[in-house]
Design a protein around this motif. Structure first.
Motif: not given
Lengths: 114, 113
Positions: A34, A36, A46, A99, A101-102, A104, B31, B33, B35, B45, B48, B95, B102
């Motif tokens: 991704f 952002y 996004l 699905n 955590k991302l 970054w 979902a 999240y 942060y 993070f 979640y 999400s 997201l």
């Protein structure tokens, strides 16, 4: 452990210049990728995403990114930037198998001078 | 509403106080999240949720931080005995289950004096 590296922390360009922001990740499995963007005073939005298929992904506002699996890279490009592209750009990676955590990157601050 | 809603947008508190930050996700997004983002950094993070349960809380820095999502929609991030180092923008994102994309709220800026 997964990590994301954005090589350029601060970039200054003039309008109409071409842009390329580097993003490399470390992860051996299948990933979702991704980019952002965060405009001044606004929330993260996004720009584009890659899940599978054509590795050249086109996003909003003329941005595109190319996934090069062999280089673990997902660089962001735009042929001609505008003053309104001034923003913070974040690359993020996720394990495609879940699905969660991302991960970054630290972000790249882009300033476009009119 | 159409997007992720976070309240308050700004919160100034004194060291040692208790703080609650609320997130109302996009309807139907399973979902959620949390942060936090400090100046010049990427989002860090925290936790979640998938539905009502915390699927991954490995990012919570210590036991002063806690989050709930009792009905699988709205979530509250709770910070006890706040410290100056807790000052940051706390971001919430939701999400759709199968997407992985997201959608972020505007964030809650917390300042601990």
């Amino acid at each position: 452990a997964q990590s994301v590296s954005q090589h350029n922390h601060h970039v200054i360009l003039s309008e109409a210049a071409s842009l390329e922001l580097g993003c490399n990740y470390s992860y051996g499995g299948t990933v979702n990728l991704f980019w952002y963007v965060q405009y001044p005073g606004q929330h993260l939005q996004l720009l584009l995403k890659y899940f599978s298929g054509d590795p050249l992904v086109k996003g909003i506002k003329g941005f595109e990114a190319e996934f090069i699996k062999s280089k673990f890279s997902f660089n962001l490009r735009k042929p001609s930037v505008q003053w309104s592209d001034t923003a913070e750009y974040f690359c993020a990676v996720k394990d495609a198998g879940n699905n969660r955590k991302l991960i970054w990157g630290l972000g790249t601050s882009l300033a476009v001078n009119p | 509403g159409a997007g992720v809603s976070q309240t308050p947008s700004n919160k100034v508190t004194e060291k040692g106080k208790y703080v609650e930050l609320r997130c109302d996700p996009i309807s139907g997004h399973t979902a959620l999240y949390w942060y936090r983002q400090s100046l010049g950094q990427g989002p860090e993070f925290l936790i979640y949720f998938q539905g009502t349960g915390a699927a991954d809380d490995s990012g919570l820095p210590n036991d002063r931080f806690f989050a709930v999502r009792p009905e699988g929609s709205v979530s509250t991030l709770k910070i006890q005995r706040t410290e100056r180092g807790d000052s940051a923008v706390y971001l919430c994102a939701s999400s759709p289950r199968t997407s992985g994309e997201l959608f972020f709220g505007e964030g809650s800026r917390l300042t601990v004096l």
